[in-house]
Motif scaffolding. Structure first.
Motif, short mmCIF file in Angstrom:
data_model
loop_
_atom_site.label_atom_id
_atom_site.label_comp_id
_atom_site.label_asym_id
_atom_site.label_seq_id
_atom_site.Cartn_x
_atom_site.Cartn_y
_atom_site.Cartn_z
N ALA A 4 0.75 -1.48 -0.02
CA ALA A 4 -0.22 0.21 -0.07
C ALA A 4 0.74 1.28 0.12
O ALA A 4 1.91 1.16 0.63
N ILE A 5 0.54 2.41 -0.72
CA ILE A 5 1.11 3.46 -0.73
C ILE A 5 0.27 4.60 -0.82
O ILE A 5 -0.88 4.63 -1.15
N HIS A 6 0.69 5.58 0.31
CA HIS A 6 -0.21 6.68 0.46
C HIS A 6 0.35 7.77 -0.51
O HIS A 6 1.32 8.01 -0.80
N LEU A 7 -0.62 8.32 -1.24
CA LEU A 7 -0.22 9.50 -2.29
C LEU A 7 -1.33 10.82 -2.08
O LEU A 7 -2.54 10.52 -2.12
N SER A 8 -0.61 11.82 -1.90
CA SER A 8 -1.36 12.95 -1.80
C SER A 8 -1.29 13.75 -3.26
O SER A 8 -0.50 14.02 -3.74
N VAL A 9 -2.50 13.96 -3.59
CA VAL A 9 -2.76 14.61 -4.86
C VAL A 9 -3.63 15.74 -4.54
O VAL A 9 -4.39 15.94 -3.73
N SER A 10 -3.66 16.90 -5.72
CA SER A 10 -4.63 18.07 -5.53
C SER A 10 -6.20 17.58 -5.77
O SER A 10 -6.33 16.62 -6.55
N PRO A 11 -6.91 18.36 -5.34
CA PRO A 11 -8.24 18.02 -5.79
C PRO A 11 -8.69 17.93 -7.18
O PRO A 11 -9.42 17.14 -7.78
N GLU A 12 -7.84 18.73 -8.13
CA GLU A 12 -8.09 18.64 -9.46
C GLU A 12 -7.45 17.03 -10.09
O GLU A 12 -8.12 16.59 -10.81
N LEU A 13 -6.35 16.70 -9.53
CA LEU A 13 -5.80 15.55 -9.98
C LEU A 13 -6.56 14.45 -9.60
O LEU A 13 -7.06 13.32 -10.36
N ASN A 14 -7.13 14.43 -8.49
CA ASN A 14 -8.34 13.34 -7.91
C ASN A 14 -9.46 13.55 -8.78
O ASN A 14 -9.84 12.18 -8.97
N ALA A 15 -9.82 14.55 -9.16
CA ALA A 15 -10.95 14.56 -9.74
C ALA A 15 -10.59 14.00 -11.13
O ALA A 15 -11.58 13.12 -11.78
N LEU A 16 -9.73 14.44 -11.82
CA LEU A 16 -9.21 13.58 -13.15
C LEU A 16 -9.09 12.12 -12.98
O LEU A 16 -9.57 11.28 -13.78
N LEU A 17 -8.55 11.59 -11.88
CA LEU A 17 -8.53 10.03 -11.62
C LEU A 17 -9.76 9.52 -11.50
O LEU A 17 -9.98 8.41 -12.15
N GLU A 18 -10.67 10.18 -10.86
CA GLU A 18 -12.14 9.65 -10.93
C GLU A 18 -12.68 9.52 -12.13
O GLU A 18 -13.53 8.62 -12.50
N GLN A 19 -12.48 10.63 -12.98
CA GLN A 19 -13.26 10.58 -14.39
C GLN A 19 -12.49 9.54 -15.27
O GLN A 19 -13.40 8.80 -15.80
N LEU A 20 -11.41 9.25 -15.20
CA LEU A 20 -10.59 8.28 -15.74
C LEU A 20 -11.00 6.97 -15.53
O LEU A 20 -11.35 6.16 -16.32
N ALA A 21 -11.06 6.69 -14.13
CA ALA A 21 -11.52 5.45 -13.51
C ALA A 21 -13.08 5.26 -13.76
O ALA A 21 -13.23 3.94 -14.52
N VAL A 22 -13.97 6.07 -13.93
CA VAL A 22 -15.14 5.92 -14.48
C VAL A 22 -15.40 5.70 -15.90
O VAL A 22 -16.12 4.46 -16.19
N ALA A 23 -14.65 6.37 -16.78
CA ALA A 23 -14.63 6.12 -18.01
C ALA A 23 -14.37 4.88 -18.45
O ALA A 23 -14.25 4.12 -19.45
N GLY A 24 -13.10 4.37 -17.66
CA GLY A 24 -12.35 2.96 -17.97
C GLY A 24 -13.07 1.91 -17.27
O GLY A 24 -12.58 0.73 -17.38
#
Length: 68
Positions: A4-24
């Motif tokens: 397990a890795i703890h990763l801190s990202v900006s809210p914008e990057l988190n939103a992009l990750l969520e969008q990509l996860a949903v799309a994929g």
């Protein structure tokens, strides 16, 4: 074994990750695993003095990926 890795990202990057996860239809973790695999391919290409790009259906270069 899973690490397990703890990763801190900006809210914008988190939103992009969520969008990509949903799309994929996958998880944010899977998006990050795929991104790391793609980075590995790009890095190996660079080491071999090759280039990485996006081709159209006629194998014409549309975009060269640089700066990795």
């Amino acid at each position: 074994m899973v690490v397990a890795i703890h990763l801190s990202v900006s809210p914008e990057l988190n939103a992009l990750l969520e969008q990509l996860a949903v799309a994929g239809s996958c998880t944010k973790s899977e998006v990050l695993r795929k991104a790391i695999a793609l980075y590995d391919v790009a890095f190996e290409a660079k080491l071999q003095k090759n280039r990485l790009g996006i081709l159209d259906q006629n194998k014409q270069l549309l975009t060269e990926i640089v700066g990795l």
